[in-house]
Scaffold this active site. Structure first.
Site, PDB file in Angstrom:
ATOM      1  N   LYS A   1      19.148  69.053  19.173  1.00  0.00           N
ATOM      2  CA  LYS A   1      19.128  69.742  20.470  1.00  0.00           C
ATOM      3  C   LYS A   1      19.748  68.862  21.559  1.00  0.00           C
ATOM      4  CE  LYS A   1      14.588  70.238  20.302  1.00  0.00           C
ATOM      5  NZ  LYS A   1      14.151  69.758  18.983  1.00  0.00           N
TER       6      LYS A   1
ATOM      7  N   ARG B   1       8.210  75.061  24.032  1.00  0.00           N
ATOM      8  CA  ARG B   1       7.750  74.632  22.713  1.00  0.00           C
ATOM      9  C   ARG B   1       6.477  75.361  22.295  1.00  0.00           C
ATOM     10  NH1 ARG B   1      10.546  69.376  22.691  1.00  0.00           N
ATOM     11  NH2 ARG B   1      10.393  68.403  20.669  1.00  0.00           N
TER      12      ARG B   1
ATOM     13  N   ARG C   1      17.543  57.193  13.482  1.00  0.00           N
ATOM     14  CA  ARG C   1      17.580  56.935  14.931  1.00  0.00           C
ATOM     15  C   ARG C   1      16.513  55.904  15.305  1.00  0.00           C
ATOM     16  NH1 ARG C   1      16.832  61.801  19.128  1.00  0.00           N
ATOM     17  NH2 ARG C   1      14.735  61.803  18.265  1.00  0.00           N
TER      18      ARG C   1
ATOM     19  N   ARG D   1      12.442  54.329  20.118  1.00  0.00           N
ATOM     20  CA  ARG D   1      11.452  55.396  20.332  1.00  0.00           C
ATOM     21  C   ARG D   1      10.339  55.259  19.303  1.00  0.00           C
ATOM     22  NH1 ARG D   1      13.995  61.316  21.307  1.00  0.00           N
ATOM     23  NH2 ARG D   1      11.940  61.840  20.477  1.00  0.00           N
TER      24      ARG D   1
ATOM     25  N   ARG E   1       5.031  65.544  13.893  1.00  0.00           N
ATOM     26  CA  ARG E   1       5.851  66.312  14.843  1.00  0.00           C
ATOM     27  C   ARG E   1       6.384  67.591  14.183  1.00  0.00           C
ATOM     28  NH1 ARG E   1       9.961  61.748  16.352  1.00  0.00           N
ATOM     29  NH2 ARG E   1      11.054  63.333  17.554  1.00  0.00           N
TER      30      ARG E   1
END
Ligand code: B4P
Length: 191
Positions: A14, A89, A128, A134, A146
């Site tokens: 996204k 969401r 990532r 993160r 998640r």
């Protein structure tokens, strides 16, 4: 106005595709993930509360993200349109977004759902996590949490837009440019 919801599970791309869409259609990018990470880096009370949930892979309360989006809509009254990235969401967030836009005489033009399988999502996020810093990308268990939150609370948002005839599915695997091209085909049809 051209108002797009970019939808999909964590790691679907996204944020990646939003960057390209902003340039192509001159839209304002509203990413609730980025807004929340901004609050965390500034050490605000909201950020401190959000960090606990995000580090565990949980969603932040609806009222928090709806308030952030409402402020951003008010601050960008002359925009040509918006890309909502990672928002809504939950169905409650989707209903609130419709109400916020209706007060401005606007509505969502289209919801574009990036379809990517769970194995590929986990692979992308762990990759990532190696250099993004993160915490929610570094731990396979948090990533799975998640994806679980997405399946439980976020996936039903697709039906909300399906009922309005605004749901468009796009294959989210392949090269970033190929996916971008598929999204543009959908956007150009709804302009
Ligand atoms: P977000 O910041 O929204 O992030 P995301 O879902 O993890 O990622 P995205 O889909 O944008 O993937 P990206 O392009 O980066 O959310 C983080 C957290 O914030 C949530 O878990 C939640 O706690 C909280 N939150 C945010 N919004 C909320 C809301 N509305 N309500 C409640 N809580 C909220 O891509 C991922 C990786 O894949 C990148 O490394 C990228 O380079 C790679 N990639 C992209 N496209 C690729 C491709 N085609 N092929 C290979 N790799 C690709």
């Amino acid at each position: 106005m051209l108002n797009l919801v970019l939808f999909g599970p964590p790691g679907a791309g996204k944020g990646t595709q939003s960057q390209k869409l902003i340039d192509q259609y001159q839209l304002i990018h509203l990413s609730t993930g980025d807004l929340l990470r901004g609050e965390i880096s500034q050490g605000t009370a909201l950020g401190i509360e959000a960090k606990k949930l995000m580090d565990e892979g949980m969603l932040v309360p609806d009222a928090v993200v709806i308030g952030m989006i409402s402020n951003k809509l008010d601050a960008n009254k002359d925009a040509k349109g918006f890309i909502f990235d990672g928002f809504p969401r939950t169905v409650a967030q989707a209903e609130a977004l419709d109400s916020l836009l209706a007060t401005k005489g606007e509505s969502i033009s289209s919801m574009i759902a990036l379809e990517v399988d769970d194995e590929e999502l986990e692979h992308r996020l762990l990759l990532r996590g190696k250099d993004s810093g993160r915490p929610d990308d570094a731990n396979p268990e948090v990533i799975r949490k998640r994806i679980h939150e997405y399946n439980n609370k976020t996936a039903p948002v697709a039906q909300f837009y399906q009922a309005q005839n605004k749901y468009k599915s796009v294959v989210g695997t392949g090269s970033i440019d190929e996916i971008f091209h598929s999204i543009c085909v959908v956007v150009d049809l709804c302009k």
